[in-house]
Each structure stands twice: as structure tokens, then as C-alpha cells.
Motif scaffolding. Sequence first.
Motif, PDB file in Angstrom:
ATOM      1  N   GLN A   1      28.317  11.888  22.058  1.00 52.16           N
ATOM      2  CA  GLN A   1      28.239  13.346  22.256  1.00 52.16           C
ATOM      3  C   GLN A   1      28.117  13.577  23.762  1.00 52.16           C
ATOM      4  O   GLN A   1      27.393  12.854  24.436  1.00 52.16           O
ATOM      5  CB  GLN A   1      27.004  13.933  21.551  1.00 52.16           C
ATOM      6  CG  GLN A   1      26.831  15.434  21.745  1.00 52.16           C
ATOM      7  CD  GLN A   1      25.550  15.980  21.086  1.00 52.16           C
ATOM      8  OE1 GLN A   1      24.560  15.274  20.944  1.00 52.16           O
ATOM      9  NE2 GLN A   1      25.580  17.243  20.710  1.00 52.16           N
TER      10      GLN A   1
ATOM     11  N   ARG B   1      20.899  24.284   8.079  1.00 51.10           N
ATOM     12  CA  ARG B   1      21.652  25.256   8.895  1.00 51.10           C
ATOM     13  C   ARG B   1      22.765  25.902   8.065  1.00 51.10           C
ATOM     14  O   ARG B   1      22.996  27.091   8.145  1.00 51.10           O
ATOM     15  CB  ARG B   1      22.242  24.540  10.116  1.00 51.10           C
ATOM     16  CG  ARG B   1      23.131  25.439  10.935  1.00 51.10           C
ATOM     17  CD  ARG B   1      23.504  24.825  12.281  1.00 51.10           C
ATOM     18  NE  ARG B   1      23.105  25.731  13.327  1.00 51.10           N
ATOM     19  CZ  ARG B   1      23.083  25.470  14.620  1.00 51.10           C
ATOM     20  NH1 ARG B   1      23.426  24.284  15.053  1.00 51.10           N
ATOM     21  NH2 ARG B   1      22.723  26.381  15.493  1.00 51.10           N
TER      22      ARG B   1
ATOM     23  N   PHE C   1      18.683  18.674   8.925  1.00 49.78           N
ATOM     24  CA  PHE C   1      18.898  19.808   9.838  1.00 49.78           C
ATOM     25  C   PHE C   1      20.175  20.609   9.533  1.00 49.78           C
ATOM     26  O   PHE C   1      20.137  21.834   9.382  1.00 49.78           O
ATOM     27  CB  PHE C   1      18.923  19.270  11.271  1.00 49.78           C
ATOM     28  CG  PHE C   1      19.196  20.297  12.327  1.00 49.78           C
ATOM     29  CD1 PHE C   1      18.177  21.105  12.814  1.00 49.78           C
ATOM     30  CD2 PHE C   1      20.469  20.465  12.852  1.00 49.78           C
ATOM     31  CE1 PHE C   1      18.421  22.060  13.803  1.00 49.78           C
ATOM     32  CE2 PHE C   1      20.726  21.410  13.834  1.00 49.78           C
ATOM     33  CZ  PHE C   1      19.697  22.205  14.306  1.00 49.78           C
TER      34      PHE C   1
ATOM     35  N   SER D   1      15.254  20.982  22.172  1.00 47.95           N
ATOM     36  CA  SER D   1      16.628  20.605  21.808  1.00 47.95           C
ATOM     37  C   SER D   1      17.504  20.751  23.041  1.00 47.95           C
ATOM     38  O   SER D   1      17.204  21.560  23.934  1.00 47.95           O
ATOM     39  CB  SER D   1      17.138  21.543  20.721  1.00 47.95           C
ATOM     40  OG  SER D   1      18.542  21.406  20.551  1.00 47.95           O
ATOM     41  N   ILE D   2      18.618  20.013  23.036  1.00 52.53           N
ATOM     42  CA  ILE D   2      19.609  20.250  24.099  1.00 52.53           C
ATOM     43  C   ILE D   2      20.119  21.696  24.010  1.00 52.53           C
ATOM     44  O   ILE D   2      20.580  22.251  24.996  1.00 52.53           O
ATOM     45  CB  ILE D   2      20.802  19.262  24.020  1.00 52.53           C
ATOM     46  CG1 ILE D   2      21.469  19.314  22.635  1.00 52.53           C
ATOM     47  CG2 ILE D   2      20.379  17.847  24.379  1.00 52.53           C
ATOM     48  CD1 ILE D   2      22.868  18.730  22.624  1.00 52.53           C
ATOM     49  N   ALA D   3      19.980  22.294  22.794  1.00 60.88           N
ATOM     50  CA  ALA D   3      20.431  23.688  22.616  1.00 60.88           C
ATOM     51  C   ALA D   3      19.572  24.661  23.427  1.00 60.88           C
ATOM     52  O   ALA D   3      19.950  25.815  23.619  1.00 60.88           O
ATOM     53  CB  ALA D   3      20.392  24.063  21.135  1.00 60.88           C
TER      54      ALA D   3
ATOM     55  N   TYR E   1      26.100  27.013  23.283  1.00 59.62           N
ATOM     56  CA  TYR E   1      27.329  26.762  22.526  1.00 59.62           C
ATOM     57  C   TYR E   1      27.564  27.917  21.562  1.00 59.62           C
ATOM     58  O   TYR E   1      26.600  28.589  21.162  1.00 59.62           O
ATOM     59  CB  TYR E   1      27.296  25.398  21.814  1.00 59.62           C
ATOM     60  CG  TYR E   1      26.191  25.205  20.792  1.00 59.62           C
ATOM     61  CD1 TYR E   1      26.306  25.668  19.479  1.00 59.62           C
ATOM     62  CD2 TYR E   1      25.019  24.528  21.135  1.00 59.62           C
ATOM     63  CE1 TYR E   1      25.284  25.473  18.546  1.00 59.62           C
ATOM     64  CE2 TYR E   1      23.994  24.339  20.218  1.00 59.62           C
ATOM     65  CZ  TYR E   1      24.138  24.807  18.923  1.00 59.62           C
ATOM     66  OH  TYR E   1      23.137  24.622  18.002  1.00 59.62           O
TER      67      TYR E   1
ATOM     68  N   PRO F   1      16.383  16.616  21.901  1.00 58.88           N
ATOM     69  CA  PRO F   1      17.460  15.779  21.355  1.00 58.88           C
ATOM     70  C   PRO F   1      18.773  16.546  21.174  1.00 58.88           C
ATOM     71  O   PRO F   1      18.795  17.760  21.025  1.00 58.88           O
ATOM     72  CB  PRO F   1      16.919  15.359  19.975  1.00 58.88           C
ATOM     73  CG  PRO F   1      15.496  15.823  19.918  1.00 58.88           C
ATOM     74  CD  PRO F   1      15.396  16.964  20.868  1.00 58.88           C
ATOM     75  N   GLY F   2      19.839  15.743  21.158  1.00 57.51           N
ATOM     76  CA  GLY F   2      21.155  16.244  20.748  1.00 57.51           C
ATOM     77  C   GLY F   2      21.304  16.015  19.251  1.00 57.51           C
ATOM     78  O   GLY F   2      20.349  16.178  18.496  1.00 57.51           O
TER      79      GLY F   2
ATOM     80  N   TYR G   1      19.017  30.239  17.833  1.00 54.30           N
ATOM     81  CA  TYR G   1      18.438  28.887  17.737  1.00 54.30           C
ATOM     82  C   TYR G   1      18.210  28.321  19.140  1.00 54.30           C
ATOM     83  O   TYR G   1      17.105  27.882  19.480  1.00 54.30           O
ATOM     84  CB  TYR G   1      19.342  27.959  16.915  1.00 54.30           C
ATOM     85  CG  TYR G   1      18.793  26.540  16.892  1.00 54.30           C
ATOM     86  CD1 TYR G   1      17.610  26.260  16.219  1.00 54.30           C
ATOM     87  CD2 TYR G   1      19.426  25.512  17.601  1.00 54.30           C
ATOM     88  CE1 TYR G   1      17.077  24.971  16.241  1.00 54.30           C
ATOM     89  CE2 TYR G   1      18.894  24.224  17.613  1.00 54.30           C
ATOM     90  CZ  TYR G   1      17.718  23.965  16.931  1.00 54.30           C
ATOM     91  OH  TYR G   1      17.173  22.706  16.950  1.00 54.30           O
TER      92      TYR G   1
HETATM   93  C1  8X3 Z   1      19.937  20.510  17.336  1.00 53.88           C
HETATM   94  C2  8X3 Z   1      20.996  20.017  18.255  1.00 53.88           C
HETATM   95  O1  8X3 Z   1      23.284  20.499  19.182  1.00 53.88           O
HETATM   96  O2  8X3 Z   1      22.912  20.975  16.827  1.00 53.88           O
HETATM   97  O3  8X3 Z   1      18.922  21.084  18.059  1.00 53.88           O
HETATM   98  O4  8X3 Z   1      21.958  22.399  18.504  1.00 53.88           O
HETATM   99  S1  8X3 Z   1      22.348  21.032  18.197  1.00 53.88           S
END
Ligand code: 8X3
Length: 258
Positions: free
Chosen positions: A246, A197, A193, A143-145, A150, A186-187, A156
Motif C-alpha cells: 500500500q 464499514r 473493519f 489511522s493513516i486516514a 481519500y 495503521p494503514g 472517518y
Molecule cells: C483504516 C485505514 O485506509 O481504510 O483506518 O482508512 S483506511
Amino acid sequence: MAKERALQNHTIFVTGATSGFGKACAIAFADAGAKVIISGRRKEKLDELKKTLGVSAHATLLDVRDEKQVFAAIKNLPENFRNITVLINNAGLALGLEPSDGADLKDWETMVDTNIKGVLYATKAVLPGMVVRNAGHIINMGSIAGTYPYPGGNVYGATKAFLKQFSLNLRADLLGKKIRVTNIEPGMVETEFSKIRFKGDEKQAEKIYAGMTPLTAEDIAETALWCVTRPWHVNINSVEIMPVEQAFSGFAVSRKSS
Ligand code: 8X3
Ligand code: NDP
């Protein structure tokens, strides 16, 4: 080569195929001629997908957090699904968006158990066969995470940073073998998802994608398919992919009020 024949000699094992990217990958790879092993915890969703894919699919009910289940699933595969050529370590989740001090420790443990340990179990169960056959491709769903922090991304993002480094280290270990490793990062993609969450709060989940066009699960499946269909000598180490709507923001600063 025609799209429907491109993967005719492939067997793909997808974790978390009952929804989102995993389901889209299973459909896209089956469309391209591969046999697909689909897995997940929700039986009715798995059965539904198996019905759609027919004989090209084998379904296995599986919680990736359970080491024994993962190894048993691989050991008990039907003969014609044994030679896995592509492992898509996709099953994963984010739980909560609270700052670290308020976050639930159980949620943190679930993310570590699923996003990290689940990937380790599936990799350990599948990789030895790939090494014996000297052929394979492991795709980890990062993930971009895993790169950009953030607020509320705490554990995560850290689990996805683990996948980034694990993918690179697998490459280092597998040098000299015809086994490829890719981390897809991915973003924002609209799937289940955000609903997961926010623990079923659909309104809060919808707000995440309001007024913008997120990526789709099919965009990610196409990306995975592109990585796998490169000539065998090409390894895509990582793919970072975001919606056009984004991007990044500046550093946050805490200022004293004047
Ligand atoms: C999911 C993308 O930006 O919600 O991995 O963390 S984000
Ligand atoms: P979804 O919630 O739509 O799908 C998640 C899938 O993972 C489901 O099939 C679910 O199946 C499965 N899963 C979850 N926990 C387990 C478990 N313990 N054992 C087996 N399967 C499990 O989300 P996405 O498709 O969006 O997410 C797929 C991956 O992509 C995740 O790793 C996620 O972190 C990552 N990602 C998502 C992004 C997004 O914005 N959507 C962006 C970047 C990365 P079941 O409940 O039936 O077990």
C-alpha cells in the motif's frame, strides 16, 4: 527481560477487545505478563476471550458511546485491576465510503460518538488515576486516514485527525508527569473493519484486501507492545505503519474533456 515477565506489573484497559486489534492487543499484553481489562459490546465474544485469558483478564461489557457506562466500568473494577497503567483507546469504526453529500448523517454521528467521544470518556475516566500514581501510557488507535485524505474517508478520516491532535495535546498537558501518549496510525489491516464499514457486505469487504497482503491485527498488537516496552524516558509520539503493498498516489485533477 523475558517476554513473559516484561509487563508483570502492568494493568491494561483495552476498549473494543472483542475483535481485530483490541483482541490481538489483549492476547499479546497478557502473554507479556500483564493483567488485561477487556471490553466491548458483544457479550459472547467477550466471554470467549475471557475464557482464553483466564485469571489475567477482567471482562466488562461496555459501549464507549455511553459516558455513564464507561465511568461505572472504571469505578467498579475489582481491586486487583484498579491501577491501570496502559489505556488502549482502540474501539472505533468506519461506516460507509460514500461522498459527503450522499453519506448518512447517522453514520457520521456514530463515528463521532465512538471514535471521538468514546476516546474522551475512557481517557477522562482513566487519566486521573494515572496522574495520582504518576505512571501511565495512553495509546490511541489513529489511522493513516487521519493524515491522508481519500474519497469517501470524510468523517472517518476527520475523527482520526482528531485523535492525532488530541494525542499531541495530551502530551503537552502531561509534561512533567511519567505518563506517555502514543498515536498508532495503521494503514490497511484485515479485521472486521471493512465488514463493518460495508455493513455486513462480506464480498465488498474482501475486495479491499484482494491481491495484496494487508497488515494483521497481530502486527498492530506488536507495535503497541513495542511502544509500551520502551524505557520509561522514551515517548513514541506516533507510529505510522502500512503494508508494503500500500502506498500513496498523486493528486486527483478534474479536467475538461477536449
Ligand atoms: C483504516 C485505514 O485506509 O481504510 O483506518 O482508512 S483506511
Ligand atoms: P474491528 O471491527 O475488527 O474491531 C473493532 C472493535 O471496536 C470491536 O471489538 C468492537 O466491539 C469495538 N467497538 C466498536 N464500536 C464500539 C462501541 N460503541 N463500544 C465499544 N466497543 C466498540 O476493527 P479493527 O480492529 O480493525 O479496528 C480497531 C481500531 O483500529 C478502530 O478504531 C479503527 O478505526 C482503527 N483502525 C483500523 C484499521 C484497519 O484497516 N483495520 C486501520 C487503522 C485504524 P463490539 O462490536 O463488540 O462493541
